[in-house]
Design a protein around this motif. Structure first.
Motif, short mmCIF file in Angstrom:
data_model
loop_
_atom_site.label_atom_id
_atom_site.label_comp_id
_atom_site.label_asym_id
_atom_site.label_seq_id
_atom_site.Cartn_x
_atom_site.Cartn_y
_atom_site.Cartn_z
N HIS A 133 -31.09 118.26 -37.50
CA HIS A 133 -30.46 117.15 -36.79
C HIS A 133 -29.68 117.65 -35.57
O HIS A 133 -29.72 117.03 -34.50
CB HIS A 133 -29.54 116.39 -37.73
N ASP A 134 -28.98 118.76 -35.72
CA ASP A 134 -28.20 119.31 -34.61
C ASP A 134 -29.11 119.70 -33.45
O ASP A 134 -28.79 119.44 -32.28
CB ASP A 134 -27.40 120.53 -35.07
N ALA A 135 -30.25 120.34 -33.75
CA ALA A 135 -31.19 120.72 -32.70
C ALA A 135 -31.79 119.48 -32.05
O ALA A 135 -31.92 119.39 -30.83
CB ALA A 135 -32.29 121.61 -33.27
N LEU A 136 -32.14 118.52 -32.88
CA LEU A 136 -32.79 117.30 -32.39
C LEU A 136 -31.91 116.52 -31.43
O LEU A 136 -32.37 115.97 -30.42
CB LEU A 136 -33.17 116.43 -33.59
N THR A 137 -30.62 116.48 -31.72
CA THR A 137 -29.70 115.65 -30.93
C THR A 137 -28.88 116.44 -29.92
O THR A 137 -27.88 115.94 -29.41
CB THR A 137 -28.75 114.89 -31.88
N ARG A 138 -29.30 117.68 -29.65
CA ARG A 138 -28.57 118.50 -28.67
C ARG A 138 -28.54 117.81 -27.31
O ARG A 138 -27.57 117.93 -26.55
CB ARG A 138 -29.24 119.87 -28.56
N ALA A 139 -29.60 117.10 -27.00
CA ALA A 139 -29.66 116.26 -25.79
C ALA A 139 -30.37 114.97 -26.17
O ALA A 139 -31.04 114.89 -27.21
CB ALA A 139 -30.41 116.97 -24.67
N HIS B 80 -33.17 113.12 -25.71
CA HIS B 80 -34.56 113.09 -25.23
C HIS B 80 -35.39 112.19 -26.11
O HIS B 80 -34.95 111.76 -27.19
CB HIS B 80 -35.15 114.49 -25.23
N THR B 81 -36.63 111.91 -25.69
CA THR B 81 -37.55 111.22 -26.57
C THR B 81 -37.91 112.17 -27.72
O THR B 81 -37.84 113.39 -27.59
CB THR B 81 -38.84 110.82 -25.85
N LEU B 82 -38.31 111.60 -28.85
CA LEU B 82 -38.70 112.42 -29.99
C LEU B 82 -39.86 113.34 -29.64
O LEU B 82 -39.90 114.49 -30.06
CB LEU B 82 -39.06 111.53 -31.18
N LYS B 83 -40.81 112.82 -28.89
CA LYS B 83 -41.97 113.63 -28.50
C LYS B 83 -41.53 114.85 -27.70
O LYS B 83 -41.97 115.98 -27.98
CB LYS B 83 -42.93 112.78 -27.66
N ARG B 84 -40.66 114.65 -26.75
CA ARG B 84 -40.19 115.77 -25.92
C ARG B 84 -39.38 116.76 -26.75
O ARG B 84 -39.54 117.98 -26.60
CB ARG B 84 -39.35 115.25 -24.75
N ALA B 85 -38.53 116.26 -27.60
CA ALA B 85 -37.66 117.14 -28.39
C ALA B 85 -38.49 118.01 -29.34
O ALA B 85 -38.26 119.22 -29.44
CB ALA B 85 -36.65 116.32 -29.18
N LEU B 86 -39.44 117.42 -30.05
CA LEU B 86 -40.23 118.18 -31.01
C LEU B 86 -41.07 119.27 -30.35
O LEU B 86 -41.37 120.29 -30.96
CB LEU B 86 -41.14 117.24 -31.81
N THR B 87 -41.48 119.05 -29.11
CA THR B 87 -42.34 120.02 -28.42
C THR B 87 -41.56 120.99 -27.54
O THR B 87 -42.17 121.82 -26.87
CB THR B 87 -43.39 119.29 -27.55
N ASP B 88 -40.23 120.90 -27.57
CA ASP B 88 -39.41 121.79 -26.74
C ASP B 88 -39.15 123.09 -27.50
O ASP B 88 -38.45 123.09 -28.52
CB ASP B 88 -38.08 121.10 -26.43
N PRO B 89 -39.67 124.24 -27.02
CA PRO B 89 -39.47 125.50 -27.74
C PRO B 89 -38.02 125.98 -27.75
O PRO B 89 -37.68 126.88 -28.51
CB PRO B 89 -40.37 126.48 -26.99
N THR C 1 -33.64 110.55 -29.27
CA THR C 1 -33.16 111.32 -30.41
C THR C 1 -31.80 110.85 -30.90
O THR C 1 -31.54 110.83 -32.11
CB THR C 1 -33.09 112.81 -30.05
N ARG C 2 -30.92 110.49 -30.00
CA ARG C 2 -29.57 110.10 -30.42
C ARG C 2 -29.48 108.66 -30.90
O ARG C 2 -28.40 108.19 -31.27
CB ARG C 2 -28.58 110.34 -29.27
N SER C 3 -30.61 107.96 -30.88
CA SER C 3 -30.62 106.59 -31.40
C SER C 3 -31.11 106.53 -32.84
O SER C 3 -31.16 105.46 -33.44
CB SER C 3 -31.51 105.70 -30.52
N LEU C 4 -31.47 107.68 -33.41
CA LEU C 4 -31.97 107.72 -34.78
C LEU C 4 -30.87 107.38 -35.78
O LEU C 4 -29.74 107.86 -35.66
CB LEU C 4 -32.52 109.10 -35.12
N SER C 5 -31.22 106.59 -36.77
CA SER C 5 -30.30 106.36 -37.89
C SER C 5 -30.35 107.57 -38.81
O SER C 5 -31.24 108.44 -38.69
CB SER C 5 -30.70 105.10 -38.65
#
Length: 233
Positions: free
Chosen positions: A86-92, A94-103, A129-133
């Motif tokens: 969760h911390d990595a996902l919400t660091r910025a 971004h869209t989920l697609k962009r976040a998951l593919t960001d190395p 990412t930051r809109s996820l429940s």
């Protein structure tokens, strides 16, 4: 490992491949595709790249510090806790697609498996990412681990101990990736896509976006008011 150790770092990018040939075995590809070859007593490893856009890379560095400097820093999804994920996902935001593919955030997911993960999690690739429940974040975490585990096991079975030479991002058993207009294996709706740059994102509107079609930049710009907003249109 020490400061005097030498490391060879390869990045295959899209069209790079590693091909193993035993002594006397034919290579089976044109010599122009070969970027480098590494000879061993029991065979030769060839580093090749097809296509006109040469993006694969090979770097020789000395010392662990130089090696670590090449690491983008993304966490290993299968080793991460839910909190780390969760911390990595919400660091910025971004869209989920962009976040998951960001190395820099996650190691080794890429375009194809991000589509499969988001389909399994029943989440839109364009959701921020930051809109996820909390429940959605847990769902994505579980889907990421389950999807990667399934495909690691599947690819190992397919190879049967052979060298992994035929690398492709398109697999018949995938749910949505590379399956534009084919039926979703869950609901039967036609798989949709968004084309951007040299990639595409595949998703199921019924399973992931509540029936809403996500705007494809080029097509929606072309069709303007005629661009359908929902699958049933």
């Amino acid at each position: 490992m020490g400061d005097d150790d030498v490391f060879l770092v390869l990045h295959l990018m899209i069209a790079g491949r590693l091909r193993w040939r035993e002594p006397g075995q034919k290579l089976g590809i044109g010599p122009k595709l070969i970027l480098a070859s590494f000879e061993f007593p029991n065979g030769t490893l060839f580093f090749t790249e097809a296509g006109s856009k040469k993006r694969a890379s090979m770097q020789l560095v000395r010392g662990e510090a130089a090696l670590a400097a090449l690491d983008p820093g993304g966490i290993e999804p299968l080793d991460a806790t839910l909190e780390q994920f969760h911390d990595a996902l919400t660091r910025a935001n971004h869209t989920l697609k962009r976040a998951l593919t960001d190395p820099h955030l996650f190691s080794g997911i890429g375009n194809a498996y991000s589509d499969e993960i988001l389909h399994a999690a029943r989440l839109s690739p364009l959701k921020l990412t930051r809109s996820l429940s909390g429940e959605e974040s847990r769902r994505l975490y579980d889907a990421t681990r389950a999807t990667l585990d399934v495909w690691i096991d599947q690819l190992r079975r397919d190879l049967g101990g052979a060298f992994p030479e035929k690398v492709t991002a398109f697999r018949d058993a995938m749910a949505v990736h590379g399956r534009f207009r084919q039926p979703c294996p869950v609901c039967g709706s036609p798989v949709q896509r968004i084309v951007y740059a040299e990639n595409e994102c595949n998703y199921c509107a019924t399973c992931q976006t509540g029936g809403r079609l996500l705007a494809d930049r080029s097509l929606s710009r072309l069709l303007k008011d005629d661009w359908p907003r929902r699958l049933d249109e």
